[in-house]
Design a protein around this motif. Structure first.
Motif, PDB file in Angstrom:
ATOM      1  N   MET A 212      41.992  40.604  33.526  1.00 33.33           N
ATOM      2  CA  MET A 212      42.571  39.453  34.009  1.00 33.33           C
ATOM      3  C   MET A 212      43.920  39.922  34.788  1.00 33.33           C
ATOM      4  O   MET A 212      44.961  40.735  33.989  1.00 33.33           O
ATOM      5  CB  MET A 212      43.079  38.241  33.076  1.00 33.33           C
ATOM      6  CG  MET A 212      41.737  37.432  32.794  1.00 33.33           C
ATOM      7  SD  MET A 212      42.090  35.881  31.792  1.00 33.33           S
ATOM      8  CE  MET A 212      42.812  34.931  33.143  1.00 33.33           C
ATOM      9  N   GLU A 213      44.224  39.891  35.910  1.00 33.34           N
ATOM     10  CA  GLU A 213      45.298  40.366  36.478  1.00 33.34           C
ATOM     11  C   GLU A 213      46.122  39.366  37.095  1.00 33.34           C
ATOM     12  O   GLU A 213      45.777  38.135  37.520  1.00 33.34           O
ATOM     13  CB  GLU A 213      45.152  41.233  37.890  1.00 33.34           C
ATOM     14  CG  GLU A 213      45.910  41.901  38.522  1.00 33.34           C
ATOM     15  CD  GLU A 213      45.515  43.154  39.075  1.00 33.34           C
ATOM     16  OE1 GLU A 213      46.335  43.820  39.922  1.00 33.34           O
ATOM     17  OE2 GLU A 213      44.685  43.884  38.593  1.00 33.34           O
ATOM     18  N   GLY A 214      47.545  39.435  37.092  1.00 31.71           N
ATOM     19  CA  GLY A 214      48.483  38.385  37.507  1.00 31.71           C
ATOM     20  C   GLY A 214      49.180  39.029  38.729  1.00 31.71           C
ATOM     21  O   GLY A 214      49.358  40.022  38.651  1.00 31.71           O
ATOM     22  N   PHE A 309      50.639  42.417  37.297  1.00 31.54           N
ATOM     23  CA  PHE A 309      50.443  42.928  35.697  1.00 31.54           C
ATOM     24  C   PHE A 309      48.965  42.741  35.542  1.00 31.54           C
ATOM     25  O   PHE A 309      48.251  41.616  35.984  1.00 31.54           O
ATOM     26  CB  PHE A 309      51.076  41.981  34.820  1.00 31.54           C
ATOM     27  CG  PHE A 309      51.285  40.631  34.615  1.00 31.54           C
ATOM     28  CD1 PHE A 309      50.147  40.043  34.020  1.00 31.54           C
ATOM     29  CD2 PHE A 309      51.979  40.186  35.485  1.00 31.54           C
ATOM     30  CE1 PHE A 309      49.922  38.623  34.204  1.00 31.54           C
ATOM     31  CE2 PHE A 309      51.799  38.644  35.673  1.00 31.54           C
ATOM     32  CZ  PHE A 309      50.969  37.803  34.990  1.00 31.54           C
ATOM     33  N   GLY A 310      48.207  43.634  34.813  1.00 33.44           N
ATOM     34  CA  GLY A 310      46.753  43.349  34.485  1.00 33.44           C
ATOM     35  C   GLY A 310      46.478  43.666  32.901  1.00 33.44           C
ATOM     36  O   GLY A 310      47.167  44.530  32.197  1.00 33.44           O
ATOM     37  N   VAL A 311      45.676  42.803  32.308  1.00 34.95           N
ATOM     38  CA  VAL A 311      45.411  42.660  30.908  1.00 34.95           C
ATOM     39  C   VAL A 311      44.024  42.514  30.650  1.00 34.95           C
ATOM     40  O   VAL A 311      43.328  42.195  31.330  1.00 34.95           O
ATOM     41  CB  VAL A 311      46.339  41.598  30.262  1.00 34.95           C
ATOM     42  CG1 VAL A 311      45.757  40.175  30.760  1.00 34.95           C
ATOM     43  CG2 VAL A 311      46.202  41.421  28.714  1.00 34.95           C
ATOM     44  N   GLY A 312      43.545  43.466  29.394  1.00 34.10           N
ATOM     45  CA  GLY A 312      42.152  43.355  29.214  1.00 34.10           C
ATOM     46  C   GLY A 312      42.124  42.218  28.303  1.00 34.10           C
ATOM     47  O   GLY A 312      42.708  42.059  27.389  1.00 34.10           O
ATOM     48  N   VAL A 313      41.005  41.331  28.525  1.00 36.45           N
ATOM     49  CA  VAL A 313      40.843  40.211  27.743  1.00 36.45           C
ATOM     50  C   VAL A 313      40.390  40.593  26.439  1.00 36.45           C
ATOM     51  O   VAL A 313      40.578  39.990  25.373  1.00 36.45           O
ATOM     52  CB  VAL A 313      39.794  39.129  28.393  1.00 36.45           C
ATOM     53  CG1 VAL A 313      39.448  38.090  27.647  1.00 36.45           C
ATOM     54  CG2 VAL A 313      40.236  38.645  29.831  1.00 36.45           C
TER      55      VAL A 313
END
Length: 340
Positions: A212-214, A309-313
């Motif tokens: 998921m990227e913001g 910003f990018g995060v791995g679910v």
């Protein structure tokens, strides 16, 4: 003898009428027509009669025999039909009747729970969802993100190529380029989806995973806006007592770039097996969008700024629920899932 014959007939008919099941019918048939049956005994005794009497008695015996056989068969069929009807009633299933055995209730997959927690945290800050294709043009996946053909950073991502121009997206960042080209700023976007990289499957790696990227585009954005957004996000997802820190890093599409750590969710920062004794856990990468990316997509970097910003679910799910093997999050083993 005719009196005896009529008596046998009458008794047989009465017993036949009183019979309740097929076994009673069978027993009655043996007692009348069997080797030692009452009607058989009369037939055996006919040898003692005169020729004229034998003819008369034989005719009477045959008439009674036919009548009783007919009545026996009819009564047998009647009882069989009744027994079948009772069996149907006993075995009938009312599909509208409420279940007698409680069935276990389903619940949300831990990845779904994590995705919704991340999404809701960002939606609460004014973000909206923006989605795009998993099969992506090389131009969006790399070139417009400040990764031209000769850029060494392309080697950082092992890519599945469909052909020279098309790939399976290696991150959700191509959606940044699509948003910059198709939407009018300012905007705040959440960009969720599956991504693909050539990788061996093990406890911490998978060729398919979810990110998921913001992405925020506005005027006068700074690193402080990014830090404030992420701090709010982390407190919403992990709790107010969790600490955050930035570490300098490098991404081709952001400058400056940072890795974000949080205090260990298991030991609270004291040091444990999960955080390998450091007290900190890495959760995401972020930065201020590189001006070249904005220029590549037709925006003036002197007027507009962006943070991302990018995060791995699956990474967040592992930290929230203490999952030590990423494969468990994708294999849908009911014994694992029922814990959540």
């Amino acid at each position: 003898m005719n009196e005896t014959l009529q008596k046998i007939r009458q008794e047989t008919l009465e017993r036949l009428k009183a019979a309740k099941d097929e076994s009673e019918i069978e027993s009655l048939s043996v007692s009348v027509f069997g080797k030692s049956g009452s009607l058989t005994e009369i037939l055996k005794s006919m040898g003692k009669l005169s020729k004229e009497e034998r003819a008369s008695v034989g005719q009477s015996v045959n008439a009674v025999k036919k009548e009783l056989e007919k009545e026996l068969n009819e009564r047998k069929a009647e009882i069989a039909a009744r027994m079948q009807e009772l069996r149907f009633e006993r075995e009938a299933i009312d599909v509208t009747e409420p279940g007698k055995i409680a069935q276990p209730e389903g619940h949300l997959h831990p990845m779904t729970q994590t995705y919704r927690a991340i999404r809701d945290a960002l939606v609460g800050m004014g973000f909206t969802t923006y989605e795009g294709p998993e099969v992506e043009y090389d131009d969006y996946n790399f070139t417009k993100l400040n990764l031209p053909l000769d850029h060494p950073a392309r080697d950082m991502q092992d890519t599945f190529y469909v052909n020279d121009r098309v790939v399976l997206r290696t991150h959700t960042s191509p959606l940044e380029a699509r948003a910059l080209l198709n939407l009018k700023p300012p905007f705040r976007l959440i960009m969720p989806g599956r991504v693909f990289r050539v990788d061996e499957v093990d406890a911490s790696h998978s060729p398919v995973f979810m990110q998921m990227e913001g992405f925020v585009v506005d005027k006068n954005l700074t690193l402080a806006d990014l830090k404030g957004t992420l701090l709010t996000f982390i407190h919403t997802v992990f709790g107010e007592d969790v600490k955050m820190r930035f570490r300098p890093s490098y991404f081709p599409f952001t400058e400056p770039s940072a890795e974000v750590d949080i205090s260990c969710t298991l030991c609270g920062g004291k040091g444990c097996r999960l955080c390998k004794g450091t007290g900190w856990l890495e959760i995401l990468g972020c930065g201020v969008t590189n001006p070249h990316e904005l220029e590549n997509c037709g925006l003036d970097p002197h007027e507009w700024k962006a943070i991302a910003f990018g995060v791995g679910v699956d990474r967040i799910a592992s930290l929230k629920y203490g999952i030590t093997d990423i494969r468990l999050e994708y294999e849908n083993d009911a014994r694992f899932l029922k814990q959540f």
